[in-house]
Design a protein around this motif. Sequence first.
Motif, PDB file in Angstrom:
ATOM      1  N   ALA A  34       0.866  -1.117   0.076  1.00 33.34           N
ATOM      2  CA  ALA A  34      -0.037  -0.072   0.191  1.00 33.34           C
ATOM      3  C   ALA A  34       0.856   1.238  -0.097  1.00 33.34           C
ATOM      4  O   ALA A  34       0.513   2.202  -0.628  1.00 33.34           O
ATOM      5  CB  ALA A  34      -0.895  -0.053   1.206  1.00 33.34           C
ATOM      6  N   ALA A  35       2.044   1.198   0.981  1.00 33.37           N
ATOM      7  CA  ALA A  35       2.805   2.340   0.901  1.00 33.37           C
ATOM      8  C   ALA A  35       3.499   2.592  -0.612  1.00 33.37           C
ATOM      9  O   ALA A  35       3.461   3.602  -0.994  1.00 33.37           O
ATOM     10  CB  ALA A  35       3.919   2.204   1.830  1.00 33.37           C
ATOM     11  N   PHE A  36       3.858   1.614  -1.155  1.00 30.94           N
ATOM     12  CA  PHE A  36       4.458   1.651  -2.529  1.00 30.94           C
ATOM     13  C   PHE A  36       3.422   2.181  -3.459  1.00 30.94           C
ATOM     14  O   PHE A  36       3.655   3.097  -4.228  1.00 30.94           O
ATOM     15  CB  PHE A  36       4.694   0.313  -2.966  1.00 30.94           C
ATOM     16  CG  PHE A  36       5.588   0.002  -4.351  1.00 30.94           C
ATOM     17  CD1 PHE A  36       6.714   0.276  -4.538  1.00 30.94           C
ATOM     18  CD2 PHE A  36       4.745  -0.237  -5.322  1.00 30.94           C
ATOM     19  CE1 PHE A  36       7.374   0.185  -5.867  1.00 30.94           C
ATOM     20  CE2 PHE A  36       5.088  -0.305  -6.578  1.00 30.94           C
ATOM     21  CZ  PHE A  36       6.486   0.126  -6.944  1.00 30.94           C
ATOM     22  N   CYS A  37       2.157   1.770  -3.415  1.00 28.81           N
ATOM     23  CA  CYS A  37       1.278   2.292  -4.336  1.00 28.81           C
ATOM     24  C   CYS A  37       0.913   3.698  -3.939  1.00 28.81           C
ATOM     25  O   CYS A  37       0.733   4.647  -5.105  1.00 28.81           O
ATOM     26  CB  CYS A  37       0.046   1.265  -4.171  1.00 28.81           C
ATOM     27  SG  CYS A  37       0.166  -0.315  -4.930  1.00 28.81           S
ATOM     28  N   PHE A  38       0.671   3.904  -2.665  1.00 31.08           N
ATOM     29  CA  PHE A  38       0.250   5.584  -2.366  1.00 31.08           C
ATOM     30  C   PHE A  38       1.475   6.368  -2.820  1.00 31.08           C
ATOM     31  O   PHE A  38       1.141   7.343  -3.092  1.00 31.08           O
ATOM     32  CB  PHE A  38       0.091   5.691  -0.953  1.00 31.08           C
ATOM     33  CG  PHE A  38      -1.131   4.923  -0.657  1.00 31.08           C
ATOM     34  CD1 PHE A  38      -2.366   4.900  -1.542  1.00 31.08           C
ATOM     35  CD2 PHE A  38      -1.745   4.491   0.681  1.00 31.08           C
ATOM     36  CE1 PHE A  38      -3.478   4.325  -1.171  1.00 31.08           C
ATOM     37  CE2 PHE A  38      -2.710   3.889   1.154  1.00 31.08           C
ATOM     38  CZ  PHE A  38      -3.637   3.707   0.022  1.00 31.08           C
ATOM     39  N   ALA A  39       2.488   6.016  -2.780  1.00 31.84           N
ATOM     40  CA  ALA A  39       4.002   6.810  -3.091  1.00 31.84           C
ATOM     41  C   ALA A  39       3.857   7.395  -4.548  1.00 31.84           C
ATOM     42  O   ALA A  39       4.250   8.207  -5.032  1.00 31.84           O
ATOM     43  CB  ALA A  39       5.253   5.916  -2.905  1.00 31.84           C
ATOM     44  N   ARG A  40       2.848   6.322  -5.368  1.00 25.57           N
ATOM     45  CA  ARG A  40       2.721   6.452  -6.889  1.00 25.57           C
ATOM     46  C   ARG A  40       1.485   7.236  -7.116  1.00 25.57           C
ATOM     47  O   ARG A  40       1.166   7.642  -8.223  1.00 25.57           O
ATOM     48  CB  ARG A  40       3.005   5.378  -7.719  1.00 25.57           C
ATOM     49  CG  ARG A  40       4.508   4.877  -7.751  1.00 25.57           C
ATOM     50  CD  ARG A  40       4.735   3.490  -7.759  1.00 25.57           C
ATOM     51  NE  ARG A  40       6.065   3.273  -7.524  1.00 25.57           N
ATOM     52  CZ  ARG A  40       6.732   3.213  -6.778  1.00 25.57           C
ATOM     53  NH1 ARG A  40       6.570   3.842  -5.473  1.00 25.57           N
ATOM     54  NH2 ARG A  40       8.137   2.880  -6.733  1.00 25.57           N
ATOM     55  N   SER A  41       0.797   7.643  -6.186  1.00 23.60           N
ATOM     56  CA  SER A  41      -0.820   8.021  -6.386  1.00 23.60           C
ATOM     57  C   SER A  41      -1.288   9.105  -5.503  1.00 23.60           C
ATOM     58  O   SER A  41      -1.907  10.049  -6.347  1.00 23.60           O
ATOM     59  CB  SER A  41      -1.793   6.636  -6.411  1.00 23.60           C
ATOM     60  OG  SER A  41      -1.849   6.215  -5.046  1.00 23.60           O
ATOM     61  N   SER A  42      -0.826   8.814  -4.420  1.00 21.51           N
ATOM     62  CA  SER A  42      -1.531   9.988  -3.387  1.00 21.51           C
ATOM     63  C   SER A  42      -0.428  10.521  -2.296  1.00 21.51           C
ATOM     64  O   SER A  42      -0.196   9.394  -1.438  1.00 21.51           O
ATOM     65  CB  SER A  42      -2.868   9.549  -2.805  1.00 21.51           C
ATOM     66  OG  SER A  42      -3.094  10.518  -1.779  1.00 21.51           O
ATOM     67  N   GLU A  43       0.177  11.381  -2.533  1.00 19.19           N
ATOM     68  CA  GLU A  43       0.903  11.941  -1.541  1.00 19.19           C
ATOM     69  C   GLU A  43       0.220  11.950  -0.088  1.00 19.19           C
ATOM     70  O   GLU A  43       0.794  11.697   0.956  1.00 19.19           O
ATOM     71  CB  GLU A  43       1.518  13.465  -1.875  1.00 19.19           C
ATOM     72  CG  GLU A  43       2.745  13.907  -0.817  1.00 19.19           C
ATOM     73  CD  GLU A  43       3.986  13.050  -0.499  1.00 19.19           C
ATOM     74  OE1 GLU A  43       4.331  12.833   0.506  1.00 19.19           O
ATOM     75  OE2 GLU A  43       4.108  12.618  -1.489  1.00 19.19           O
ATOM     76  N   ARG A  44      -0.885  12.439  -0.106  1.00 16.97           N
ATOM     77  CA  ARG A  44      -1.750  12.561   1.200  1.00 16.97           C
ATOM     78  C   ARG A  44      -1.833  11.140   1.868  1.00 16.97           C
ATOM     79  O   ARG A  44      -1.488  11.221   3.131  1.00 16.97           O
ATOM     80  CB  ARG A  44      -3.090  13.178   0.908  1.00 16.97           C
ATOM     81  CG  ARG A  44      -3.663  13.363   2.225  1.00 16.97           C
ATOM     82  CD  ARG A  44      -5.097  14.258   2.085  1.00 16.97           C
ATOM     83  NE  ARG A  44      -6.194  13.466   0.946  1.00 16.97           N
ATOM     84  CZ  ARG A  44      -7.082  12.647   1.514  1.00 16.97           C
ATOM     85  NH1 ARG A  44      -7.056  12.277   2.742  1.00 16.97           N
ATOM     86  NH2 ARG A  44      -7.628  12.001   0.473  1.00 16.97           N
TER      87      ARG A  44
END
Length: 117
Positions: A34-44
């Motif tokens: 999830a952290a990997f995916c969020f780093a590419r999609s949503s900074e928040r």
Amino acid sequence: MRVLWLICGLTCVALALIGVVLPLLPTVPFLLLAAFCFARSSERLHSWLLSHKTFGPMIEDWNSNGAIRLPAKRAATLSIAVVFGFSLLAGVKTTVVVIQMVVLSAVLFFIWSRPNS
């Protein structure tokens, strides 16, 4: 493409939360993904996950030195033992039990070979 990463990240967080209560589903690998995916999609959402009081330190430990906390190792070991015990009690076919034993042993070896944070 960002939407796909976001959907993947949210799905991983949902699976991680389910994994908190189900011993069969691992929590930390889904949080890392999830952290990997969020780093590419949503900074928040990435910042939220990294600053989360429960999940953030586990992710930081892994990111900084590939470490898994001792309580998490113990919980994973207990969960694996419970799942394997249920398989034995349920009378699962011997072939399946042997495959399960090999896979779960490999998982335990990986978990316990990681440094403690």
